[in-house]
Design an enzyme around this catalytic site. Structure first.
Site, PDB file in Angstrom:
ATOM      1  N   CYS A 116     -23.939-112.157 -22.005  1.00 54.99           N
ATOM      2  CA  CYS A 116     -23.743-110.780 -22.508  1.00 54.99           C
ATOM      3  C   CYS A 116     -22.618-110.045 -21.780  1.00 54.99           C
ATOM      4  O   CYS A 116     -22.173-108.998 -22.240  1.00 54.99           O
ATOM      5  CB  CYS A 116     -25.031-109.991 -22.384  1.00 54.99           C
ATOM      6  SG  CYS A 116     -26.418-110.798 -23.175  1.00 54.99           S
ATOM      7  N   HIS A 249     -24.021-102.471 -22.516  1.00 56.42           N
ATOM      8  CA  HIS A 249     -24.511-103.612 -23.283  1.00 56.42           C
ATOM      9  C   HIS A 249     -25.759-103.174 -24.046  1.00 56.42           C
ATOM     10  O   HIS A 249     -26.624-102.493 -23.507  1.00 56.42           O
ATOM     11  CB  HIS A 249     -24.842-104.763 -22.331  1.00 56.42           C
ATOM     12  CG  HIS A 249     -25.574-105.884 -22.992  1.00 56.42           C
ATOM     13  ND1 HIS A 249     -25.166-106.440 -24.183  1.00 56.42           N
ATOM     14  CD2 HIS A 249     -26.714-106.550 -22.640  1.00 56.42           C
ATOM     15  CE1 HIS A 249     -26.006-107.384 -24.536  1.00 56.42           C
ATOM     16  NE2 HIS A 249     -26.958-107.472 -23.629  1.00 56.42           N
ATOM     17  N   ASN A 279     -29.786-107.159 -30.015  1.00 58.31           N
ATOM     18  CA  ASN A 279     -28.964-107.660 -28.902  1.00 58.31           C
ATOM     19  C   ASN A 279     -28.049-108.771 -29.435  1.00 58.31           C
ATOM     20  O   ASN A 279     -28.521-109.842 -29.795  1.00 58.31           O
ATOM     21  CB  ASN A 279     -29.885-108.190 -27.798  1.00 58.31           C
ATOM     22  CG  ASN A 279     -29.115-108.644 -26.568  1.00 58.31           C
ATOM     23  OD1 ASN A 279     -27.892-108.776 -26.598  1.00 58.31           O
ATOM     24  ND2 ASN A 279     -29.839-108.896 -25.481  1.00 58.31           N
TER      25      ASN A 279
HETATM   26  O1  UT7 Z   1     -29.064-109.447 -23.032  1.00 58.26           O
HETATM   27  C1  UT7 Z   1     -29.580-109.869 -21.817  1.00 58.26           C
HETATM   28  C2  UT7 Z   1     -30.440-108.875 -21.264  1.00 58.26           C
HETATM   29  N1  UT7 Z   1     -31.760-108.890 -21.893  1.00 58.26           N
HETATM   30  C3  UT7 Z   1     -32.520-107.891 -21.698  1.00 58.26           C
HETATM   31  O2  UT7 Z   1     -32.054-106.979 -21.065  1.00 58.26           O
HETATM   32  C4  UT7 Z   1     -33.954-107.870 -22.168  1.00 58.26           C
HETATM   33  C5  UT7 Z   1     -34.782-107.287 -21.082  1.00 58.26           C
HETATM   34  N2  UT7 Z   1     -36.226-107.166 -21.343  1.00 58.26           N
HETATM   35  C6  UT7 Z   1     -36.737-106.395 -22.324  1.00 58.26           C
HETATM   36  O3  UT7 Z   1     -36.035-105.791 -23.105  1.00 58.26           O
HETATM   37  C7  UT7 Z   1     -38.247-106.235 -22.357  1.00 58.26           C
HETATM   38  O4  UT7 Z   1     -38.801-106.762 -21.205  1.00 58.26           O
HETATM   39  C8  UT7 Z   1     -38.920-106.880 -23.590  1.00 58.26           C
HETATM   40  C9  UT7 Z   1     -38.562-106.076 -24.814  1.00 58.26           C
HETATM   41  C10 UT7 Z   1     -38.456-108.306 -23.726  1.00 58.26           C
HETATM   42  C11 UT7 Z   1     -40.442-106.841 -23.449  1.00 58.26           C
HETATM   43  O5  UT7 Z   1     -40.933-105.553 -23.194  1.00 58.26           O
HETATM   44  P1  UT7 Z   1     -42.087-105.330 -22.098  1.00 58.26           P
HETATM   45  O6  UT7 Z   1     -42.464-103.928 -22.163  1.00 58.26           O
HETATM   46  O7  UT7 Z   1     -41.548-105.861 -20.804  1.00 58.26           O
HETATM   47  O8  UT7 Z   1     -43.279-106.203 -22.670  1.00 58.26           O
HETATM   48  P2  UT7 Z   1     -44.026-107.469 -22.028  1.00 58.26           P
HETATM   49  O9  UT7 Z   1     -43.142-108.650 -21.957  1.00 58.26           O
HETATM   50  O10 UT7 Z   1     -44.633-107.033 -20.749  1.00 58.26           O
HETATM   51  O11 UT7 Z   1     -45.163-107.761 -23.086  1.00 58.26           O
HETATM   52  C12 UT7 Z   1     -46.222-106.871 -23.281  1.00 58.26           C
HETATM   53  C13 UT7 Z   1     -47.169-107.387 -24.352  1.00 58.26           C
HETATM   54  C14 UT7 Z   1     -47.717-108.799 -24.112  1.00 58.26           C
HETATM   55  O12 UT7 Z   1     -49.069-108.776 -24.496  1.00 58.26           O
HETATM   56  P3  UT7 Z   1     -50.242-108.686 -23.390  1.00 58.26           P
HETATM   57  O13 UT7 Z   1     -50.088-109.930 -22.559  1.00 58.26           O
HETATM   58  O14 UT7 Z   1     -49.986-107.435 -22.643  1.00 58.26           O
HETATM   59  O15 UT7 Z   1     -51.476-108.660 -24.241  1.00 58.26           O
HETATM   60  C15 UT7 Z   1     -46.945-109.658 -25.089  1.00 58.26           C
HETATM   61  O16 UT7 Z   1     -47.674-110.778 -25.518  1.00 58.26           O
HETATM   62  O17 UT7 Z   1     -46.512-107.442 -25.624  1.00 58.26           O
HETATM   63  C16 UT7 Z   1     -46.738-108.730 -26.246  1.00 58.26           C
HETATM   64  N3  UT7 Z   1     -45.582-109.062 -27.049  1.00 58.26           N
HETATM   65  C17 UT7 Z   1     -45.469-108.743 -28.350  1.00 58.26           C
HETATM   66  N4  UT7 Z   1     -46.289-108.113 -29.207  1.00 58.26           N
HETATM   67  C18 UT7 Z   1     -45.858-107.940 -30.477  1.00 58.26           C
HETATM   68  C19 UT7 Z   1     -44.457-109.700 -26.659  1.00 58.26           C
HETATM   69  N5  UT7 Z   1     -43.600-109.804 -27.689  1.00 58.26           N
HETATM   70  C20 UT7 Z   1     -44.210-109.216 -28.751  1.00 58.26           C
HETATM   71  C21 UT7 Z   1     -43.823-109.003 -30.089  1.00 58.26           C
HETATM   72  N6  UT7 Z   1     -44.674-108.357 -30.903  1.00 58.26           N
HETATM   73  N7  UT7 Z   1     -42.618-109.405 -30.573  1.00 58.26           N
END
Ligand code: UT7
Length: 322
Positions: A116, A249, A279
């Site tokens: 990125c 980004h 993204n």
């Molecule tokens: O370009 C390179 C740079 N990339 C980035 O900067 C991305 C950086 N990270 C992020 O943007 C965020 O961390 C995410 C959007 C990927 C995730 O957000 P989060 O608030 O950190 O969520 P999480 O990973 O902690 O997941 C929370 C919950 C989980 O469920 P439980 O275990 O709490 O029950 C996941 O299973 O959300 C669940 N989950 C989803 N639910 C519905 C994960 N993906 C999904 C989904 N739909 N697509």
């Protein structure tokens, strides 16, 4: 000899025809518009079909940038393409574009792989070539076809990415009030595992899929995207208040909000395209630049700050006068 600066003189972009909303994805995998929107700010993304290859998208974006600059293919002497999703292992997308567009006077053409951060890496390289008098005019493209490396079994990553291309024409100028003031590149390979592709030509003979530990990446992204801007400002006797437009980004709206908050910078002056592009990795900053430029957002002399973060980890920043 006057000091040469590298000015972005035009922009162009290409987004694939197919636009897929969060609700469309929710019919295919276990997710919801509400989850994606509240966690990321993403509403939809474009996916290329089989005709919209990486080289095709890069070429379209570059043609639009050339057209806006009123230039023709013969006017370009360097081509740099930032991508992690090239059509082929080799030749580079840059060389394929050269052939496609008839960029016969370009003596240098290569791809940059810094995920990125690739567009800002490319800007830094072109700036150095211009400032040392080696070239006069370059095309820089950020392009990705991330839909080809998504893992549809992993809902935490597959909803986040989209395809597209953004391009700029960069030209040598002796105007001291235009062009790149400073740029800085960084990398830390120790954290490579947190965001990586699971395959590769020599390792698995496959392209693999995106794998990411989202929370960890989020934390590092905010820290480095903030941290890369401040020293650039300080070294050039500028303050955050002097920035007219911040172009971060576009990975996640919450990252953009956290970065602007920590920089104490207004969201109204931050370019935001993540809602409809998602993204697009190396394409995200040039897509945002073209979107804003074509809306007439930037005035001549405006101070733009670019801030990028991606796999590697890599991160990079640049200050430039429009
Ligand atoms: O370009 C390179 C740079 N990339 C980035 O900067 C991305 C950086 N990270 C992020 O943007 C965020 O961390 C995410 C959007 C990927 C995730 O957000 P989060 O608030 O950190 O969520 P999480 O990973 O902690 O997941 C929370 C919950 C989980 O469920 P439980 O275990 O709490 O029950 C996941 O299973 O959300 C669940 N989950 C989803 N639910 C519905 C994960 N993906 C999904 C989904 N739909 N697509």
């Amino acid at each position: 000899m006057p000091q040469l600066n590298s000015a972005i003189i035009s922009t162009g972009s290409y987004l694939p025809k197919q636009y897929v909303t969060n609700d469309d994805l929710a019919q295919k995998i276990e997710t919801s518009d509400e989850w994606i929107r509240t966690r990321t700010g993403i509403e939809g993304r474009h996916y290329g079909d089989e005709t919209e290859t990486t080289t095709f998208m890069a070429t379209k974006a570059a043609e639009r940038a050339l057209e806006q600059a009123n230039l023709t293919a013969e006017d370009i002497d360097m081509i740099v393409v930032a991508t992690v999703t090239p059509d082929y292992t080799f030749p580079s997308v840059a060389c394929l574009m050269q052939k496609q567009m008839g960029l016969t006077n370009a003596s240098v053409a290569f791809d940059v792989q810094a995920a990125c951060s690739g567009f800002v890496y490319g800007l830094n390289l072109i700036d150095a070539q211009i400032k040392t008098g080696q070239i006069k005019r370059a095309i820089l493209v950020g392009v990705e076809k991330f839909s080809s490396i998504l893992n549809w079994e992993d809902r935490s990553t597959c909803v986040l990415f989209g395809d597209g291309a953004g391009a700029v024409v960069i030209e040598a100028t002796d105007n001291p009030n235009r062009g790149v003031i400073a740029s800085k590149l960084h990398a830390n390979g120790n954290l490579a595992d947190l965001l990586h592709g699971t395959g590769g030509i020599a390792a698995t003979q496959t392209a693999g899929h995106v794998s990411m530990q989202g929370r960890e990446v989020f934390r590092h992204a905010v820290r480095e995207m903030v941290g890369v801007v401040s020293p650039l400002l300080e070294k050039n006797n500028l303050k955050t208040d002097d920035i007219d437009w911040l172009i971060p980004h576009q990975a996640n709206m919450r990252i953009i909000e956290a970065v602007t908050k920590q920089l104490d910078f207004p969201m109204e002056k931050t370019i935001q395209t993540v809602a409809t592009h998602a993204n697009t990795s190396a394409a995200s900053i040039p897509l945002a630049l073209d979107d804003a430029n074509r809306k007439g957002t930037f005035k001549q002399g405006d101070l733009l700050a670019l801030s990028a973060f991606g796999a590697g980890f890599t991160w990079a920043g640049a200050l430039l006068r429009w």
